[in-house]
Scaffold this motif. Structure first.
Motif, PDB file in Angstrom:
ATOM      1  N   LYS A 144     -13.549 -10.045 -19.690  1.00  0.00           N
ATOM      2  CA  LYS A 144     -14.927 -10.168 -19.191  1.00  0.00           C
ATOM      3  C   LYS A 144     -14.985 -10.314 -17.683  1.00  0.00           C
ATOM      4  CE  LYS A 144     -17.256 -10.826 -23.191  1.00  0.00           C
ATOM      5  NZ  LYS A 144     -18.168  -9.799 -23.635  1.00  0.00           N
ATOM      6  N   ASP A 145     -13.879 -10.777 -17.084  1.00  0.00           N
ATOM      7  CA  ASP A 145     -13.828 -11.008 -15.641  1.00  0.00           C
ATOM      8  C   ASP A 145     -12.653 -10.249 -15.048  1.00  0.00           C
ATOM      9  OD1 ASP A 145     -15.949 -12.959 -15.772  1.00  0.00           O
ATOM     10  OD2 ASP A 145     -14.480 -14.409 -16.482  1.00  0.00           O
ATOM     11  N   PHE A 146     -12.937  -9.331 -14.128  1.00  0.00           N
ATOM     12  CA  PHE A 146     -11.884  -8.547 -13.482  1.00  0.00           C
ATOM     13  C   PHE A 146     -12.465  -7.815 -12.285  1.00  0.00           C
ATOM     14  CE2 PHE A 146     -13.814  -5.923 -16.756  1.00  0.00           C
ATOM     15  CZ  PHE A 146     -14.078  -4.727 -16.092  1.00  0.00           C
ATOM     16  N   ALA A 147     -11.592  -7.192 -11.518  1.00  0.00           N
ATOM     17  CA  ALA A 147     -12.008  -6.335 -10.413  1.00  0.00           C
ATOM     18  C   ALA A 147     -11.361  -4.971 -10.602  1.00  0.00           C
ATOM     19  CB  ALA A 147     -11.593  -6.940  -9.074  1.00  0.00           C
ATOM     20  N   ALA A 148     -12.187  -3.955 -10.708  1.00  0.00           N
ATOM     21  CA  ALA A 148     -11.685  -2.580 -10.789  1.00  0.00           C
ATOM     22  C   ALA A 148     -11.465  -2.087  -9.362  1.00  0.00           C
ATOM     23  CB  ALA A 148     -12.675  -1.687 -11.519  1.00  0.00           C
ATOM     24  N   ILE A 149     -10.347  -1.414  -9.141  1.00  0.00           N
ATOM     25  CA  ILE A 149     -10.002  -0.968  -7.788  1.00  0.00           C
ATOM     26  C   ILE A 149      -9.538   0.482  -7.820  1.00  0.00           C
ATOM     27  CG2 ILE A 149      -7.624  -1.837  -7.945  1.00  0.00           C
ATOM     28  CD1 ILE A 149      -7.982  -2.655  -4.913  1.00  0.00           C
ATOM     29  N   ASP A 150      -9.886   1.219  -6.770  1.00  0.00           N
ATOM     30  CA  ASP A 150      -9.444   2.606  -6.656  1.00  0.00           C
ATOM     31  C   ASP A 150      -9.148   2.922  -5.199  1.00  0.00           C
ATOM     32  OD1 ASP A 150      -9.282   5.382  -8.066  1.00  0.00           O
ATOM     33  OD2 ASP A 150     -10.372   5.739  -6.200  1.00  0.00           O
ATOM     34  N   PHE A 151      -8.031   3.585  -4.975  1.00  0.00           N
ATOM     35  CA  PHE A 151      -7.656   4.049  -3.645  1.00  0.00           C
ATOM     36  C   PHE A 151      -7.642   5.561  -3.598  1.00  0.00           C
ATOM     37  CE2 PHE A 151      -5.344  -0.065  -3.682  1.00  0.00           C
ATOM     38  CZ  PHE A 151      -5.861  -0.606  -2.519  1.00  0.00           C
ATOM     39  N   GLU A 152      -7.958   6.100  -2.430  1.00  0.00           N
ATOM     40  CA  GLU A 152      -7.693   7.498  -2.111  1.00  0.00           C
ATOM     41  C   GLU A 152      -6.673   7.482  -0.984  1.00  0.00           C
ATOM     42  OE1 GLU A 152      -8.887   9.950  -3.949  1.00  0.00           O
ATOM     43  OE2 GLU A 152     -10.184   8.599  -5.078  1.00  0.00           O
ATOM     44  N   THR A 153      -5.800   8.485  -0.954  1.00  0.00           N
ATOM     45  CA  THR A 153      -4.760   8.535   0.077  1.00  0.00           C
ATOM     46  C   THR A 153      -4.895   9.800   0.920  1.00  0.00           C
ATOM     47  OG1 THR A 153      -3.225   9.532  -1.509  1.00  0.00           O
ATOM     48  CG2 THR A 153      -3.081   7.136  -1.187  1.00  0.00           C
ATOM     49  N   ALA A 154      -4.391   9.698   2.154  1.00  0.00           N
ATOM     50  CA  ALA A 154      -4.493  10.802   3.110  1.00  0.00           C
ATOM     51  C   ALA A 154      -3.364  11.814   2.951  1.00  0.00           C
ATOM     52  CB  ALA A 154      -4.486  10.244   4.534  1.00  0.00           C
ATOM     53  N   ASN A 155      -2.215  11.335   2.462  1.00  0.00           N
ATOM     54  CA  ASN A 155      -1.050  12.212   2.342  1.00  0.00           C
ATOM     55  C   ASN A 155      -0.173  11.694   1.201  1.00  0.00           C
ATOM     56  OD1 ASN A 155       0.834  10.187   3.602  1.00  0.00           O
ATOM     57  ND2 ASN A 155      -0.471  10.573   5.395  1.00  0.00           N
ATOM     58  N   ASN A 156       1.066  12.153   1.132  1.00  0.00           N
ATOM     59  CA  ASN A 156       1.928  11.769   0.009  1.00  0.00           C
ATOM     60  C   ASN A 156       2.502  10.360   0.109  1.00  0.00           C
ATOM     61  OD1 ASN A 156       1.510  14.207  -1.248  1.00  0.00           O
ATOM     62  ND2 ASN A 156       3.325  15.166  -0.363  1.00  0.00           N
ATOM     63  N   GLU A 157       2.319   9.696   1.237  1.00  0.00           N
ATOM     64  CA  GLU A 157       2.804   8.331   1.409  1.00  0.00           C
ATOM     65  C   GLU A 157       1.838   7.358   0.746  1.00  0.00           C
ATOM     66  OE1 GLU A 157       5.745   7.653   2.761  1.00  0.00           O
ATOM     67  OE2 GLU A 157       6.027   9.793   3.146  1.00  0.00           O
ATOM     68  N   ARG A 158       2.373   6.450  -0.059  1.00  0.00           N
ATOM     69  CA  ARG A 158       1.516   5.468  -0.736  1.00  0.00           C
ATOM     70  C   ARG A 158       0.813   4.546   0.260  1.00  0.00           C
ATOM     71  NH1 ARG A 158       1.593   8.369  -4.842  1.00  0.00           N
ATOM     72  NH2 ARG A 158       2.509   7.722  -6.809  1.00  0.00           N
ATOM     73  N   THR A 159       1.371   4.407   1.448  1.00  0.00           N
ATOM     74  CA  THR A 159       0.755   3.559   2.476  1.00  0.00           C
ATOM     75  C   THR A 159      -0.459   4.210   3.127  1.00  0.00           C
ATOM     76  OG1 THR A 159       2.246   4.485   4.133  1.00  0.00           O
ATOM     77  CG2 THR A 159       2.922   2.418   3.069  1.00  0.00           C
ATOM     78  N   SER A 160      -0.695   5.481   2.827  1.00  0.00           N
ATOM     79  CA  SER A 160      -1.748   6.226   3.528  1.00  0.00           C
ATOM     80  C   SER A 160      -3.126   6.066   2.887  1.00  0.00           C
ATOM     81  CB  SER A 160      -1.376   7.709   3.620  1.00  0.00           C
ATOM     82  OG  SER A 160      -1.499   8.351   2.358  1.00  0.00           O
ATOM     83  N   VAL A 161      -3.411   4.872   2.370  1.00  0.00           N
ATOM     84  CA  VAL A 161      -4.733   4.655   1.783  1.00  0.00           C
ATOM     85  C   VAL A 161      -5.791   4.908   2.853  1.00  0.00           C
ATOM     86  CG1 VAL A 161      -3.951   3.119  -0.051  1.00  0.00           C
ATOM     87  CG2 VAL A 161      -4.573   2.145   2.153  1.00  0.00           C
ATOM     88  N   CYS A 162      -6.780   5.731   2.511  1.00  0.00           N
ATOM     89  CA  CYS A 162      -7.816   6.088   3.480  1.00  0.00           C
ATOM     90  C   CYS A 162      -9.197   5.636   3.026  1.00  0.00           C
ATOM     91  CB  CYS A 162      -7.785   7.577   3.776  1.00  0.00           C
ATOM     92  SG  CYS A 162      -8.020   8.640   2.334  1.00  0.00           S
TER      93      CYS A 162
END
Length: 171
Positions: A10-28
């Motif tokens: 009943k309690d949570f946070a849904a999260i979504d990332f988009e990335t700029a390139n193939n690096e996982r660090t490239s969240v945009c």
């Protein structure tokens, strides 16, 4: 719709990332939807200056973002400082946990931030049990099966909202 998989999340946070390139660090971009007592009560969206700061054609083709969108955006630690208080104490949910959780961990490492070891749940994995005969288990397909029409697929906040809707139905 009869649902044998409805549990008690009943309690949570849904999260979504988009990335700029193939690096996982490239969240945009990031979208977060907070659900408390089964109701969507808060949301957050931000563009993020990716690290490394370049876009691949294929990534832009998916989400439509380019350097011109994020060159003036805040870096991840500044964005996370806004997210952290609204998700405190909540488990995280993503439609493809393997991707979103790896992005979160990678960007925490990149900026030498202490990762709080968030509990993470996956609506994609749960959808395979809940809808074994679905044509596929993509976010838009499963959202539709749960009664939610995803209009702006690959916009981080729209995807987080669809994920939250699914999670309320099957987690």
């Amino acid at each position: 719709m009869e649902n044998h998989y409805l549990c008690c999340m009943k309690d949570f946070a849904a999260i979504d990332f988009e990335t700029a390139n193939n690096e996982r660090t490239s969240v945009c971009s990031v979208g977060v939807v907070v659900v408390r007592d089964g109701e969507m009560v808060d949301s957050f969206y931000s563009l993020i200056q990716p690290e490394p700061n370049y876009y691949l054609y294929w990534n832009t083709r998916v989400h439509g973002l380019t350097c011109s969108d994020t060159d003036d955006a805040p870096v991840f630690p500044k964005v996370w400082a806004n997210i952290e208080p609204i998700i405190e104490g909540l488990p995280l949910v993503a439609h493809n946990k393997a991707f979103d959780e790896s992005c979160l961990k990678a960007v925490f490492r990149c900026y030498q931030m202490d990762y709080p070891d968030y509990p993470f749940f996956c609506t994609c994995i749960a959808s395979r049990r809940a809808f074994p005969f679905a044509p596929d288990h993509r976010l838009d397909t499963i959202a539709e099966l749960c009664g939610y029409h995803l209009k702006n697929h690959h916009h981080a906040l729209a995807d987080a909202e669809a994920c939250a809707w699914i999670a309320r139905e099957i987690l």
